[in-house]
Design a protein around this motif. Structure first.
Motif, PDB file in Angstrom:
ATOM      1  N   ILE A  38       6.664  -6.921   2.871  1.00 39.61           N
ATOM      2  CA  ILE A  38       7.870  -6.639   2.679  1.00 39.61           C
ATOM      3  C   ILE A  38       8.694  -7.932   3.284  1.00 39.61           C
ATOM      4  O   ILE A  38      10.058  -8.247   2.818  1.00 39.61           O
ATOM      5  CB  ILE A  38       8.402  -5.537   3.844  1.00 39.61           C
ATOM      6  N   THR A  39       8.412  -8.612   4.094  1.00 40.25           N
ATOM      7  CA  THR A  39       9.272 -10.063   4.255  1.00 40.25           C
ATOM      8  C   THR A  39       9.129 -10.945   3.274  1.00 40.25           C
ATOM      9  O   THR A  39      10.419 -11.326   2.851  1.00 40.25           O
ATOM     10  CB  THR A  39       8.787 -10.677   5.451  1.00 40.25           C
ATOM     11  N   ALA A  40       8.297 -11.010   2.428  1.00 31.45           N
ATOM     12  CA  ALA A  40       8.211 -11.811   1.390  1.00 31.45           C
ATOM     13  C   ALA A  40       9.190 -11.080   0.148  1.00 31.45           C
ATOM     14  O   ALA A  40       9.796 -11.991  -0.707  1.00 31.45           O
ATOM     15  CB  ALA A  40       6.668 -11.930   0.596  1.00 31.45           C
ATOM     16  N   VAL A  41       9.207  -9.718  -0.046  1.00 34.08           N
ATOM     17  CA  VAL A  41      10.140  -9.106  -0.894  1.00 34.08           C
ATOM     18  C   VAL A  41      11.457  -9.717  -0.502  1.00 34.08           C
ATOM     19  O   VAL A  41      12.286  -9.845  -1.472  1.00 34.08           O
ATOM     20  CB  VAL A  41       9.867  -7.553  -0.696  1.00 34.08           C
ATOM     21  N   VAL A  42      12.005  -9.480   0.887  1.00 37.19           N
ATOM     22  CA  VAL A  42      13.086  -9.764   1.298  1.00 37.19           C
ATOM     23  C   VAL A  42      13.451 -11.147   0.820  1.00 37.19           C
ATOM     24  O   VAL A  42      14.601 -11.614   0.854  1.00 37.19           O
ATOM     25  CB  VAL A  42      13.361  -9.531   2.866  1.00 37.19           C
TER      26      VAL A  42
END
Length: 475
Positions: A38-42
């Motif tokens: 999810i942090t890479a998505v953000v």
């Protein structure tokens, strides 16, 4: 495999040949799983949130992932050759004690990434356990610390599991997203803007370069005969593919959902997938993806703290209690930062990434020039643990180059709290990371190639280390 064989015994000491195992392909699954999260998505979404269009944001992210990923993978290729964690090698450039300077910044990075990951994973954990975000963050941190304490083998198992489960989840989420958005319309609205393009490049490059200080930690158990090219390409392909996949999803979500995504990143992504059991599965996937990378951050932080302290105490072997204590420090510090910053996550994450990039590009440039061009992949391994040895306690020339590399970036740096004087003439573009790679690389090469300690004399053997362990050090 017995439980005692599962728990890692090594820390910053050399991994003997009879304990080496695995293949270079393990780097692909580990780094794919670590980046499908999810942090890479953000991070990908930030390219659009701050003004970029879909097409050029995607192109910029690809460029950054490939450039930064190549630098990161060059560090990974050092692991099988030396059998050492990444930051212990910095002693060859900065001195046995001088390496503490970049190490302190690396530890700060680990705490920051632990915290940022725990914010999003804590939300998912809270939904799974039907508690609040604070409880979710704490529970997630405890599980992270336990897995980091077990060590290397469980980290790679976690990477393999996460690479499969998270890949399947992202395929499903991608299909659901494409059912909702008009992809042709998003791709049609393309307008090149240099500062926004370079922001996208910097976001993904900083994401990849931040792995540099610990990537060899997870390749150092590979057999010494493992091809450096295979290690490089499997690491690069896993990391670049995983991060670009996640970031592309983030770009499309941010471009189509706007404020709905910004208000609740985890909730929106899960809602995109469905409700009921599907939602529970997606919350689990988010927690699993973050667990993979947060275990890496905790393990890397442990290694960096041991490396820093042992440079002054001369300690190379850490017992189970000491290992647990170091990991507990990382966990407590990261959790505290996560709890304090959980309500302002998105607004500060971009500046955190670019701030990190400022400090790690000079270190990366110096390390790679020294390893590949000056020492030619050969280090005196016993001297890495001896302040009176070949590399000395402090290498002031390298520390000076590192400082110059930091200062050289400041005129080109763009963050919320500081903007350099040369940013406006460049149209607002942030090119500081390019300067941070080139300037120290050239300066260090010019200085170090005249230093007799670099390719130097035969290393003296170290008691307790097998002959094959010192072959990597022989000039």
């Amino acid at each position: 495999m017995a439980a005692e064989d599962l728990v890692e015994r090594r820390s910053i000491d050399v991994v003997p040949d009879d304990e080496r195992h695995g293949t270079a392909f393990s780097q692909f699954t580990l780094w794919l799983g670590a980046n499908l999260q999810i942090t890479a998505v953000v991070t990908g979404a930030l390219a659009v949130v701050f003004g970029g269009d879909v097409v050029w944001s995607l192109v910029g992210l690809v460029v950054g992932n490939l450039l930064g990923g190549a630098v990161m993978a060059l560090h990974s290729a050092q692991g099988p050759k030396l059998g050492l964690p990444q930051m212990i090698q910095s002693r060859a450039q900065f001195g046995v004690k001088g390496a503490v300077v970049p190490l302190l910044l690396v530890i700060l990075m680990y705490v920051g990434f632990f915290a940022s990951g725990s914010v999003l994973a804590g939300q998912a954990t809270a939904e799974l356990t039907h508690t609040n975000d604070t409880t979710g963050i704490v529970l997630f941190a405890v599980v992270t610390a336990v897995m980091a304490a077990v060590g290397y083998r469980v980290i790679h198992v976690l990477g393999r599991v996460a690479s499969v489960i998270c890949a399947l989840a992202f395929v499903y989420l991608g299909i659901r997203l494409l059912d909702r958005v008009d992809l042709s319309a998003l791709l049609h609205d393309a307008h090149f803007d240099l500062p926004m393009f370079l922001l996208a490049v910097s976001l993904s490059a900083s994401w990849q370069l931040a792995f540099g200080p610990y990537v060899a930690d997870y390749s150092r158990y590979l057999p010494r005969t493992t091809s450096a090219k295979a290690t490089f390409w499997w690491t690069l392909s896993g990391s670049a593919l995983g991060s670009q996949w996640s970031m592309t999803f983030g770009v499309l979500v941010a471009a189509s959902a706007g404020d709905a995504f910004l208000a609740n990143q985890v909730g929106y992504v899960v809602g995109l997938g469905g409700t009921g059991l599907i939602a529970s599965f997606l919350y689990f996937v988010i927690a699993l993806g973050k667990l993979t990378i947060n275990v890496l951050n905790t393990y890397g932080g442990f290694m960096s703290m041991v490396t820093s302290i042992s440079g002054f105490r001369g300690q190379k072997v850490i017992g189970p209690r000491g290992r647990a204590a170091y990991i507990a420090v990382i966990m407590v510090a990261g959790t505290a930062v996560a709890l304090l910053g959980k309500d302002s996550f998105l607004s500060s994450f971009k500046d955190f990434l670019l701030f990190l990039l400022t400090f790690f590009t000079p270190w990366s440039a110096i390390n790679l020039v020294d390893y590949y061009l000056i020492s030619r992949e050969r280090y005196d391994i016993p001297a890495l643990f001896d302040p009176r040895g070949r590399y000395g306690a402090w290498r002031w020339d390298a520390l000076l180059v590192y400082g110059v590399g930091l200062l050289a970036q400041l005129p080109f740096l763009v963050t919320h709290f500081y903007t350099g004087p040369l940013v406006d003439p460049l149209g607002g573009a942030d090119v500081s990371w390019i300067v941070g790679l080139v300037v120290p690389a050239v300066l260090y090469w010019a200085l170090a190639r005249r230093d007799p300690r670099a390719p130097g004399a035969e290393p003296r053997p170290e008691r307790g280390v097998s002959p094959t362990a010192t072959e990597a050090a022989a000039p």
